[in-house]
Design a protein around this motif. Structure first.
Motif, PDB file in Angstrom:
ATOM      1  N   VAL A 227      33.845  76.423  65.718  1.00 44.82           N
ATOM      2  CA  VAL A 227      33.519  77.577  66.555  1.00 44.82           C
ATOM      3  C   VAL A 227      32.659  77.139  67.739  1.00 44.82           C
ATOM      4  O   VAL A 227      32.942  77.441  68.886  1.00 44.82           O
ATOM      5  N   ALA A 228      31.589  76.389  67.436  1.00 42.13           N
ATOM      6  CA  ALA A 228      30.759  75.872  68.516  1.00 42.13           C
ATOM      7  C   ALA A 228      31.371  74.542  68.956  1.00 42.13           C
ATOM      8  O   ALA A 228      32.423  74.166  68.474  1.00 42.13           O
ATOM      9  N   GLN A 229      30.732  73.848  69.853  1.00 39.92           N
ATOM     10  CA  GLN A 229      31.270  72.554  70.262  1.00 39.92           C
ATOM     11  C   GLN A 229      30.672  71.460  69.366  1.00 39.92           C
ATOM     12  O   GLN A 229      29.539  71.587  68.915  1.00 39.92           O
ATOM     13  N   PRO A 230      31.431  70.407  69.122  1.00 42.08           N
ATOM     14  CA  PRO A 230      30.904  69.366  68.234  1.00 42.08           C
ATOM     15  C   PRO A 230      29.866  68.478  68.917  1.00 42.08           C
ATOM     16  O   PRO A 230      30.124  67.321  69.199  1.00 42.08           O
ATOM     17  N   THR A 231      28.711  69.017  69.183  1.00 42.79           N
ATOM     18  CA  THR A 231      27.613  68.195  69.695  1.00 42.79           C
ATOM     19  C   THR A 231      26.680  67.885  68.539  1.00 42.79           C
ATOM     20  O   THR A 231      26.764  68.510  67.476  1.00 42.79           O
ATOM     21  N   LEU A 232      25.768  66.956  68.748  1.00 42.36           N
ATOM     22  CA  LEU A 232      24.878  66.547  67.674  1.00 42.36           C
ATOM     23  C   LEU A 232      24.065  67.716  67.096  1.00 42.36           C
ATOM     24  O   LEU A 232      24.023  67.896  65.879  1.00 42.36           O
ATOM     25  N   PRO A 233      23.409  68.545  67.942  1.00 40.92           N
ATOM     26  CA  PRO A 233      22.631  69.664  67.381  1.00 40.92           C
ATOM     27  C   PRO A 233      23.490  70.621  66.559  1.00 40.92           C
ATOM     28  O   PRO A 233      23.052  71.113  65.519  1.00 40.92           O
ATOM     29  N   VAL A 234      24.725  70.855  67.032  1.00 50.85           N
ATOM     30  CA  VAL A 234      25.606  71.762  66.281  1.00 50.85           C
ATOM     31  C   VAL A 234      25.940  71.168  64.921  1.00 50.85           C
ATOM     32  O   VAL A 234      25.900  71.855  63.894  1.00 50.85           O
ATOM     33  N   VAL A 235      26.239  69.880  64.906  1.00 50.08           N
ATOM     34  CA  VAL A 235      26.560  69.218  63.637  1.00 50.08           C
ATOM     35  C   VAL A 235      25.359  69.306  62.689  1.00 50.08           C
ATOM     36  O   VAL A 235      25.495  69.615  61.501  1.00 50.08           O
ATOM     37  N   ILE A 236      24.170  69.076  63.250  1.00 52.19           N
ATOM     38  CA  ILE A 236      22.959  69.150  62.426  1.00 52.19           C
ATOM     39  C   ILE A 236      22.804  70.531  61.814  1.00 52.19           C
ATOM     40  O   ILE A 236      22.594  70.693  60.609  1.00 52.19           O
ATOM     41  N   PHE A 237      22.951  71.549  62.644  1.00 53.76           N
ATOM     42  CA  PHE A 237      22.776  72.902  62.141  1.00 53.76           C
ATOM     43  C   PHE A 237      23.877  73.256  61.143  1.00 53.76           C
ATOM     44  O   PHE A 237      23.619  73.894  60.116  1.00 53.76           O
ATOM     45  N   ALA A 238      25.104  72.818  61.454  1.00 60.31           N
ATOM     46  CA  ALA A 238      26.227  73.111  60.550  1.00 60.31           C
ATOM     47  C   ALA A 238      25.963  72.541  59.161  1.00 60.31           C
ATOM     48  O   ALA A 238      26.235  73.191  58.149  1.00 60.31           O
ATOM     49  N   ILE A 239      25.426  71.337  59.130  1.00 58.09           N
ATOM     50  CA  ILE A 239      25.149  70.722  57.822  1.00 58.09           C
ATOM     51  C   ILE A 239      24.002  71.444  57.122  1.00 58.09           C
ATOM     52  O   ILE A 239      24.044  71.705  55.917  1.00 58.09           O
ATOM     53  N   ALA A 240      22.987  71.818  57.905  1.00 61.24           N
ATOM     54  CA  ALA A 240      21.837  72.516  57.323  1.00 61.24           C
ATOM     55  C   ALA A 240      22.266  73.849  56.709  1.00 61.24           C
ATOM     56  O   ALA A 240      21.718  74.281  55.695  1.00 61.24           O
ATOM     57  N   LEU A 241      23.271  74.488  57.318  1.00 54.55           N
ATOM     58  CA  LEU A 241      23.748  75.776  56.803  1.00 54.55           C
ATOM     59  C   LEU A 241      24.191  75.691  55.350  1.00 54.55           C
ATOM     60  O   LEU A 241      24.060  76.653  54.596  1.00 54.55           O
ATOM     61  N   GLY A 242      24.734  74.537  54.983  1.00 53.01           N
ATOM     62  CA  GLY A 242      25.220  74.404  53.619  1.00 53.01           C
ATOM     63  C   GLY A 242      24.177  73.834  52.676  1.00 53.01           C
ATOM     64  O   GLY A 242      24.442  73.617  51.510  1.00 53.01           O
ATOM     65  N   ALA A 243      22.967  73.571  53.174  1.00 48.75           N
ATOM     66  CA  ALA A 243      22.005  72.844  52.349  1.00 48.75           C
ATOM     67  C   ALA A 243      20.684  73.575  52.123  1.00 48.75           C
ATOM     68  O   ALA A 243      19.850  73.103  51.369  1.00 48.75           O
ATOM     69  N   TRP A 244      20.512  74.738  52.755  1.00 49.29           N
ATOM     70  CA  TRP A 244      19.178  75.354  52.676  1.00 49.29           C
ATOM     71  C   TRP A 244      18.971  76.162  51.413  1.00 49.29           C
ATOM     72  O   TRP A 244      17.830  76.543  51.090  1.00 49.29           O
TER      73      TRP A 244
END
Ligand SMILES: Nc1ncnc2c1ncn2[C@@H]1O[C@H](COP(=O)(O)OP(=O)(O)OP(=O)(O)O)[C@@H](O)[C@H]1O
Ligand SMILES: [Mg+2]
Lengths: 329, 261, 275
Positions: C132-149
């Motif tokens: 949905v967002a663009q595959p930039t580093l911050p997006v990847v970081i947040f995407a991973i955090a979404l599944g881990a919090w």
């Protein structure tokens, strides 16, 4: 039995709001994407005029407001209708149902194998905390658990498919082999050996570690000391008293890992080109097919809920303390 | 008469500890004798019990001798002695049926198959006065009260008909009425089976009322060992007098109070 | 000081810490060790390892220096792993503390959201988010955090619930501290140690998830990552398998380092609890 039925009922009902949160959340997440499936479709056919765009948008209901589409989506969900995939030009439910079995074979066998062998090796390690075999198994499982499943898949594939040619490199069955019945099942099994091993080895490491950590805790408890004071056979103390109790949190973990295993299958299916559910998710992303991705997420959430209800039922059988009123969570 | 159990200069040092937790303790126990061990917290009572039972944690150093003259060999846990612990909630396996937990020592040591061991377990549950033993056999520990669990633990400990029962503060976690019932049970079991008893307790009154002899422990040493009445009426060691003194202050039991100057 | 001694007392922790220190040094020094873009073509394609001293680990299909990629890839892995864990723990700690402290309906609602995040496979969620967002580093970081919090959230909540009942919170109430102030000043600091022990597991998971995402081509295309190197090597898997194998070994070493470090932390905490 009554206790179990009531448990299933209650779990199913309490899952409804959670599922609703998943649907609504995913809907708005995918809604926020720039460009929808029609854009992607237009790019793929080399563009189109405004009239075609408007007509396409209308036919997929994309001209309505987000809220009314969410409402429509929820309504159709109740009829088990997941909408229409633009990318595949097919109903989504049918598409998913077609892909799901491959993933279930993969996950089911990987889970069963990793659970059985993981807990058994965990018992071997946990039977004597601090012993040489405990240390070897602990360190080995830690290293194994650090391995990315997709890379393990590649390494297994290089070794056993490319070099040794024992197993096929990819696919779920030999294409157009005309095999039927048992032959076909064996063919599928041969294709699944490497992907299942890649997934199972890593989860085996997890269950092994959980089991031995659990046993290390249980060894300190009073009833184990009481069992030793009864002079029971060491095997009985290890299996019936220590391992039997350490199994409970491992079973709980089995439920908690269901979602992660489903996620892991995406990459493994990609490595081995298995036309499964996870591969479908990757394809949906590539095709910018938001409704398809939505359907995949909803179905996987449902799947995880079902797995957890089954795990809860097993837990009730294993732990007499869990009454109808209190369920492990 | 040959002693059931003979301890000479028994010392125990736990791993990473400088001071021994048990320091050169020697004593005899006659068959069928009821010995109480009293002493303040940390004086080494449990260490003595665990050393006897061979249940010391790994790394603990043991010196001295434990012999069982009347057996003529070393004792086997469960078969020659049984043990009951303080916390009745924790000393039963929460996920196994009561029947199995009571029967398992009998199955192991008496050469019985599970069916016969089960019949014995049923009888034992009756002897420790668990209501409706048939039902209890199939039940789980959490379905019983603290006192009942302790009775079940006792039944399990004596299932293989040991010559000695070691009870480490087996009544401390229970309320007074239940305590009295368990004590009565100990008395009956010892009388009926000729079983010896080591009763570890903080409660001097309890020790005096149940035991034939009382051993007083203080700072890892055995400071006095005498017949119960004699120890209470004419204590020899200063520490014993001190212990009896604090006991009077606390409960003001007249029978003991009279004897202390 | 004694905490450090307790940590040093566990060999696992020390080995893990050393491994991570070496990796961190490599990641920090990458621009000095291999200046310039690691994605640029540096020599003849498909040079085998150990053949040319200029390319100790050889070159890939396009002639890029594998060792340079490996060294620069350490940056992406460690950065994403640590940042994703920080975000996940921060979100989890805040939501968990809030739920535990608020109780009632707020707690109920927040925990249902936690449930919802737990039944959606984290990897699918990350996939959807990145697409949905663009595959930039911050997006990847947040995407991973979404599944881990969710893990930290549950832990923080449980910790708060147990601490809440203790005396000093009651006395703080009597003094008239605002509940939120109590949460921040008294409860949160106590809940942090076990959450920290959990974060090692999250860092490891995040490193692996990042690798899987870039393996599927969903990472930031402008930086070199181990996952993308593995994927890159797949097209020549038969002739040059080492191109996929070597970056995988780097991943394994990193994750092992994190796990060992985490074990060291856990042992340290356990000893503190027993003391
Ligand atoms: N596993 C152990 N490791 C190290 N020291 C121990 C261990 N168990 C007991 N100790 C120490 O040994 C001493 C004797 O302990 P023990 O448990 O025998 O006392 P006790 O008389 O049974 O006390 P209580 O009345 O509190 O049960 C104590 O100082 C105790 O701290
Ligand atoms: Mg004690």
């Amino acid at each position: 039995m009554n206790r179990a039925l009531r448990l299933v009922g209650r779990r199913a009902i309490s899952s409804i709001p959670v599922l609703l949160i998943v649907v609504v959340g995913t809907f708005f997440l995918l809604e926020s994407a720039s460009g929808d499936a029609v854009d992607a479709y237009l790019v793929s056919i080399g563009g189109g005029d405004a009239a075609l765009v408007a007509q396409l948008r209308q036919s997929y209901g994309l001209d309505q407001s987000a809220l009314s589409r969410l409402w429509l989506y929820l309504g159709s969900l109740l009829r088990f209708d997941l909408g229409w995939s633009v990318g595949f030009n097919r109903p989504i439910a049918g598409l998913i149902l077609e892909r799901l079995p491959n993933t279930l074979y993969l996950m089911g066998s990987a889970t069963a194998l990793s659970f059985v062998f993981g807990t058994l090796l965990g018992i071997v390690a946990g039977a004597k905390p601090g012993s040489l075999r405990d240390r070897v198994l602990s360190i080995g499982s830690l290293a194994l658990y650090a391995v990315p499943s997709f890379w393990l898949g590649l390494v297994l594939s290089i070794t056993f498919a490319v070099q040794l040619r024992w197993f096929p490199t990819s696919g779920i069955e030999t294409i157009a082999s005309g095999k039927e019945g048992l032959d076909r099942a064996l063919d599928i099994a041969r294709h699944l050996v490497l992907p299942v091993s890649a997934l199972a080895l890593i989860y085996l490491a997890l269950f092994l570690r959980l089991m031995r950590a659990g046993m290390a805790e249980i060894w300190r408890l009073d009833f184990v000391r009481a069992a030793r004071a009864k002079g029971l056979a060491p095997s009985r103390i290890v299996l019936r008293h220590v391992a039997r109790n350490a199994l409970l949190p491992v079973v709980t973990m089995l439920g908690l890992q269901a979602a992660s295993m489903l996620g892991g299958s995406v990459v493994i299916e990609s490595v081995f080109a298995i036309p499964g559910f996870g591969r479908l998710a990757q394809e949906a992303v590539g095709l910018r097919d938001a409704p398809l991705l939505m359907g995949i997420i909803v179905v996987s959430a449902l799947l995880v809920i079902c797995v957890n209800i089954v795990i809860d039922l097993i837990y009730v059988l294993l732990d007499p303390r869990v009454g109808a009123s209190e369920v492990s969570s | 008469m040959t002693a059931l159990l003979h301890l000479t200069e028994l010392s125990v040092t736990y791993p990473r500890q400088a001071e021994p937790a048990l320091d050169a303790v020697s004593l005899d126990i006659a068959p069928g004798e009821k010995l109480a061990i009293i002493g303040e917290s940390g004086s080494g009572k449990s260490t003595l019990a665990l050393a006897l039972a061979g249940l010391l944690p790994r790394g603990a150093r043991l010196s001295g001798n434990i012999t069982w003259p009347s057996l003529g060999r070393s004792a086997r846990a469960g078969a020659d002695f049984g043990m009951v612990f303080q916390d009745p909630g924790a000393s039963l396996n929460p996920v196994l049926r009561i029947g199995e937990q009571v029967a398992e020592a009998a199955q192991r040591h008496l050469g019985l198959d599970w069916e016969k061991a089960g019949i014995l377990a049923l009888e034992l549950l009756g002897r420790v006065r668990i209501p409706d033993p048939e039902l209890a056999m199939r039940a789980y520990p959490h379905q019983f009260s603290g006192g009942q669990r302790q009775r079940i633990a006792i039944a399990a400990a004596i299932a293989a008909r040991p010559r000695l029962l070691i009870a480490d503060e087996a009544t401390s976690a229970l309320d007074v009425l239940v305590q009295a019932e368990i004590v009565a049970l100990f008395r009956d079991l010892c009388a009926a089976d000729g079983m010896a008893l080591i009763l570890i307790t903080h409660d001097i009154a309890l020790a005096a009322s149940l035991a034939d002899r009382i051993a007083v422990m203080h700072q890892a040493r055995l400071v006095e060992l005498a017949p119960a009445l004699q120890l209470v009426e004419t204590p020899q060691a200063d520490y014993t007098r001190h212990l009896l003194g604090t006991h009077i202050d606390l409960t003001d039991t007249p029978r003991i109070g009279r004897t202390v100057p | 000081m004694s905490a450090v001694r307790r940590f040093i007392g566990s060999p696992e922790g020390v080995i893990g810490a050393l491994l991570l220190l070496v990796l961190a040094a490599i990641a920090l020094l990458a621009p000095l060790l291999f200046p310039g873009d690691p994605l640029r073509i540096a020599g003849r394609p498909l040079l085998v390892p150990f053949a040319d001293p200029a390319f100790p680990l050889g070159t890939d299909r396009l002639g890029r220096n594998v060792l340079a990629g490996l060294v620069h890839g350490a940056r992406a892995s460690l950065l994403v792993g640590i940042a994703a864990a920080l975000v996940a723990v921060a979100i989890g700690a805040i939501i968990g503390t809030l739920a535990g402290f608020a109780g009632g309906l707020v707690d109920e609602a927040l925990m249902r959201v936690v449930d919802a995040f737990q039944i959606v496979p984290g990897f699918l969620l990350a996939l959807a988010f990145v697409s949905v967002a663009q595959p930039t580093l911050p997006v990847v970081i947040f995407a991973i955090a979404l599944g881990a919090w969710t893990g930290p959230a549950r832990l923080a909540r449980a910790e708060v619930l147990s601490i809440r009942e203790r005396d000093y919170v009651a006395s703080a109430r009597i003094i008239g501290m605002h509940p939120l102030e109590i949460a921040l000043r008294e409860v949160l600091p106590n809940a942090i140690p076990p959450v920290l022990a959990l974060s090692a597991v999250i860092v490891a998971g995040a490193v692996l998830t990042e690798a899987a995402l870039s393996f599927l081509g969903l990472g930031d295309p402008n930086i070199v990552t181990w996952g993308s190197m593995i994927a890159e090597g797949r097209s020549v898997l038969r002739s040059a398998p080492y191109l996929s194998i070597v970056p995988g070994l780097a991943l394994v070493a990193t994750v092992i380092g994190v796990y060992l470090f985490g074990e060291g932390l856990a042992t340290m905490l356990a000893r503190r609890d027993r003391a």
